[in-house]
Design a protein around this motif. Sequence first.
Motif, PDB file in Angstrom:
ATOM      1  N   ILE A   1       0.837  -1.199   0.000  1.00 56.13           N
ATOM      2  CA  ILE A   1       0.000   0.000   0.000  1.00 56.13           C
ATOM      3  C   ILE A   1       0.874   1.251   0.000  1.00 56.13           C
ATOM      4  CG2 ILE A   1      -1.614   1.347   1.412  1.00 56.13           C
ATOM      5  CD1 ILE A   1      -3.031  -1.325   2.031  1.00 56.13           C
TER       6      ILE A   1
ATOM      7  N   PHE B   1      -5.858   0.955  -4.267  1.00 59.42           N
ATOM      8  CA  PHE B   1      -5.945   0.791  -2.815  1.00 59.42           C
ATOM      9  C   PHE B   1      -6.948  -0.309  -2.477  1.00 59.42           C
ATOM     10  CE2 PHE B   1      -7.586   1.773   1.412  1.00 59.42           C
ATOM     11  CZ  PHE B   1      -6.430   2.078   2.128  1.00 59.42           C
TER      12      PHE B   1
ATOM     13  N   GLN C   1      -5.822  -3.698  -0.605  1.00 54.60           N
ATOM     14  CA  GLN C   1      -6.415  -3.914   0.717  1.00 54.60           C
ATOM     15  C   GLN C   1      -7.185  -5.239   0.739  1.00 54.60           C
ATOM     16  OE1 GLN C   1      -5.858  -1.243   3.044  1.00 54.60           O
ATOM     17  NE2 GLN C   1      -6.405  -2.779   4.547  1.00 54.60           N
TER      18      GLN C   1
ATOM     19  N   ALA D   1      -4.826  -8.080   1.023  1.00 57.01           N
ATOM     20  CA  ALA D   1      -4.223  -8.132   2.365  1.00 57.01           C
ATOM     21  C   ALA D   1      -5.195  -8.653   3.423  1.00 57.01           C
ATOM     22  CB  ALA D   1      -3.723  -6.743   2.763  1.00 57.01           C
ATOM     23  N   SER D   2      -6.495  -8.416   3.226  1.00 53.47           N
ATOM     24  CA  SER D   2      -7.454  -8.731   4.292  1.00 53.47           C
ATOM     25  C   SER D   2      -8.439  -9.849   3.948  1.00 53.47           C
ATOM     26  CB  SER D   2      -8.242  -7.468   4.664  1.00 53.47           C
ATOM     27  OG  SER D   2      -8.903  -6.930   3.537  1.00 53.47           O
TER      28      SER D   2
ATOM     29  N   TYR E   1     -15.208  -6.710  -2.505  1.00 48.01           N
ATOM     30  CA  TYR E   1     -14.912  -5.422  -1.863  1.00 48.01           C
ATOM     31  C   TYR E   1     -16.004  -5.054  -0.856  1.00 48.01           C
ATOM     32  CZ  TYR E   1     -11.417  -4.493  -5.573  1.00 48.01           C
ATOM     33  OH  TYR E   1     -10.336  -4.534  -6.426  1.00 48.01           O
TER      34      TYR E   1
ATOM     35  N   LEU F   1     -14.578  -2.558   2.145  1.00 45.57           N
ATOM     36  CA  LEU F   1     -13.459  -1.752   1.654  1.00 45.57           C
ATOM     37  C   LEU F   1     -13.881  -0.360   1.202  1.00 45.57           C
ATOM     38  CD1 LEU F   1     -11.269  -4.337  -0.263  1.00 45.57           C
ATOM     39  CD2 LEU F   1     -11.181  -3.616   2.112  1.00 45.57           C
TER      40      LEU F   1
ATOM     41  N   ILE G   1     -13.373   1.567   4.370  1.00 46.27           N
ATOM     42  CA  ILE G   1     -11.948   1.685   4.724  1.00 46.27           C
ATOM     43  C   ILE G   1     -11.237   2.673   3.804  1.00 46.27           C
ATOM     44  CG2 ILE G   1      -9.753   0.415   4.785  1.00 46.27           C
ATOM     45  CD1 ILE G   1     -11.439  -2.068   5.642  1.00 46.27           C
ATOM     46  N   SER G   2     -11.515   2.574   2.516  1.00 39.34           N
ATOM     47  CA  SER G   2     -10.891   3.476   1.551  1.00 39.34           C
ATOM     48  C   SER G   2     -11.347   4.915   1.755  1.00 39.34           C
ATOM     49  CB  SER G   2     -11.211   3.025   0.126  1.00 39.34           C
ATOM     50  OG  SER G   2     -10.525   3.805  -0.817  1.00 39.34           O
TER      51      SER G   2
ATOM     52  N   LYS H   1      -9.502   6.433   4.714  1.00 39.38           N
ATOM     53  CA  LYS H   1      -8.136   6.834   4.375  1.00 39.38           C
ATOM     54  C   LYS H   1      -8.143   8.134   3.579  1.00 39.38           C
ATOM     55  CE  LYS H   1      -3.650   6.307   3.969  1.00 39.38           C
ATOM     56  NZ  LYS H   1      -2.758   6.481   5.135  1.00 39.38           N
TER      57      LYS H   1
END
Length: 330
Positions: free
Chosen positions: A164, A242, A246, A249-250, A281, A286, A289-290, A293
């Motif tokens: 990331i 992203f 992400q 990763a998750s 997603y 996500l 989460i996105s 950020k």
Amino acid sequence: MKSAQSIKELQQLVGNQIAAEAEKIGKTNPVNLYQPIDYTLNMGGKRLRPVMLLLACDLFSGDVQNALPAAIAVEVFHNFTLLHDDIMDHAEIRRNRPAVHKKYSENVAILSGDAMSIKAYQYLLTVDHPNIQEVTRLFSKTAIEVCEGQQYDMDFETRLDVSIDEYLEMIRLKTAVLIAGSFKMGALLGNASQEDAERLYQFGINLGLAFQLQDDLLDVFADQNKFGKKIGGDIIANKKTFLLLQALASANREQKAELQDWIDRKEFNPEEKINAVKNIYIDLKLQHISQQKSNELYQKAMEEIDAINVHSDRKQAIIKLAQMIMKREK
């Protein structure tokens, strides 16, 4: 001290100037080189980057009219990058119209884009200002960084181990530096102090990062008619956004296997792939989460502009522009 100019006034100023320049360019020979430039410049858009430059100049009570050629240079350069990006991304639609390489040809889009990059410098060098050398150096630095960002973006296409942090550095170069550079060029043409010009640059970097994260979200979750380009292009192209990084990763084992399967497939139904990846997603939350950020980066941008040594009333147009960027139609 004169009052700050509005976004609408500056958009109109830039729009009128772009239209006049496009008309002149469109009548130039060889027609097959210059007509695609005319077509590109007449595609519309909000003209955000040139307006950023002019807002920054006006923030420090600079001569906006004198800075206008620099704003046109930024817009012409930005549109040149879009011509080449659309070829590399195999994008068929730009602002709800056929991309230049689809309307004409790839070779035409490449050469017309090259001409636009040179024309950007021709506009910039008509500016009469003591800081024009510094502005030109910043423009050149920004231009090469945009190319570096595009190369990283292409490099990431064949990598599955992109972090990331690497992604954020890529979008800093590919997207944020042009926004930041536009603000700082305007500040320098407005005779800002070096300290305030740098603060405005950092404001632009954080706003640009937030903007790109928002753009990634819109590419997946937007209404295509409002967004102006085809939805799901990043998913189809396996872009390391992203959201995808992400997700990798998750995701749990099954979700990761499904994602990997879609990434590896050479033949697929585009709508099926978009819907399948989008559902993963959604399952991983996500979108939230996105967005979180993106909001964090936006707040960093606001801290930078708060620190600029100008009365808060004069900052309102730039703050309004930032808010407008972050509240685009979904």
